[in-house]
Design an enzyme around this catalytic site. Structure first.
Site, PDB file in Angstrom:
ATOM      1  CE1 TYR A  23      -3.556   2.821   0.437  1.00  0.00           C
ATOM      2  CE2 TYR A  23      -1.998   3.334   2.563  1.00  0.00           C
ATOM      3  CZ  TYR A  23      -3.117   3.613   1.634  1.00  0.00           C
ATOM      4  OH  TYR A  23      -3.912   4.857   1.785  1.00  0.00           O
ATOM      5  CD  GLU A  83       8.251   1.088  12.658  1.00  0.00           C
ATOM      6  OE1 GLU A  83       8.673   0.957  11.503  1.00  0.00           O
ATOM      7  OE2 GLU A  83       8.510   1.887  13.507  1.00  0.00           O
ATOM      8  CE1 TYR A 131      -3.559   6.882  12.202  1.00  0.00           C
ATOM      9  CE2 TYR A 131      -2.341   8.061  10.602  1.00  0.00           C
ATOM     10  CZ  TYR A 131      -2.727   6.939  11.220  1.00  0.00           C
ATOM     11  OH  TYR A 131      -2.202   5.655  10.812  1.00  0.00           O
TER      12      TYR A 131
END
Length: 164
Positions: A23, A83, A131
């Site tokens: 991706y 991560e 986010y």
């Protein structure tokens, strides 16, 4: 449903890491093996931790969050560095990503960690919007630097020449 990853999840975690890299247009950079991932997560001295999102009450793993502890000298406490966060495209929009982040936030609050942070590619507008919808804010004054491969080896073996 969110749960802590187990050693049995390593094959699917490895597959999801590869999906995430594809991706991000960087699949050729993935060199980690399942065994390396197993050792990092479940070895004698784990260096990282993972949670998985499952579909339909605990069945198929559809996403994951892989994280490790960092430390803030300014705050004097640990934090979590995320991560990787990935949910399979056909499962997005079902709340799995938010649930994974909420679990990491819960761990931070429970343990007295004061930061949950991660990096996102500048071109990844859907993730950035997601986010920011949760209240996360970019750290625009900071630039990530990285040493890898030859540059890391050169600096790491330069100690003798540098008087270290």
């Amino acid at each position: 449903m969110i749960r802590t990853a187990t050693p049995d999840d390593v094959p699917v975690l490895h597959a999801l890491v590869r999906e995430l890299a594809a991706y991000e247009k960087a699949l050729d950079e993935v060199v980690a093996s399942e065994e390396q991932l197993r050792e990092a997560l479940f070895g004698e001295r784990p260096a990282a931790y993972a949670h998985v999102a499952t579909a339909d009450g605990g069945g198929e793993v559809v996403g994951f969050a892989l994280w490790f502890l960092n430390f803030s000298t300014w705050r004097g406490v640990h934090g979590i560095y995320l991560e990787d966060l990935y949910v399979r495209p056909d499962r997005r929009g079902g709340g799995h990503g938010k649930a994974l982040l909420a679990e990491l936030a819960r761990i931070c609050v429970e343990r007295g960690y004061e930061r949950l942070e991660w990096s996102v590619l500048n071109w990844n507008a859907p993730s950035i919007a997601f986010y920011e919808s949760l209240g996360a804010r970019p750290q625009d004054e900071w630039t990530v630097y990285r040493l890898t491969d030859g540059a890391l080896a050169r600096l790491g073996t330069a100690g003798d020449r540098l008087g270290a």
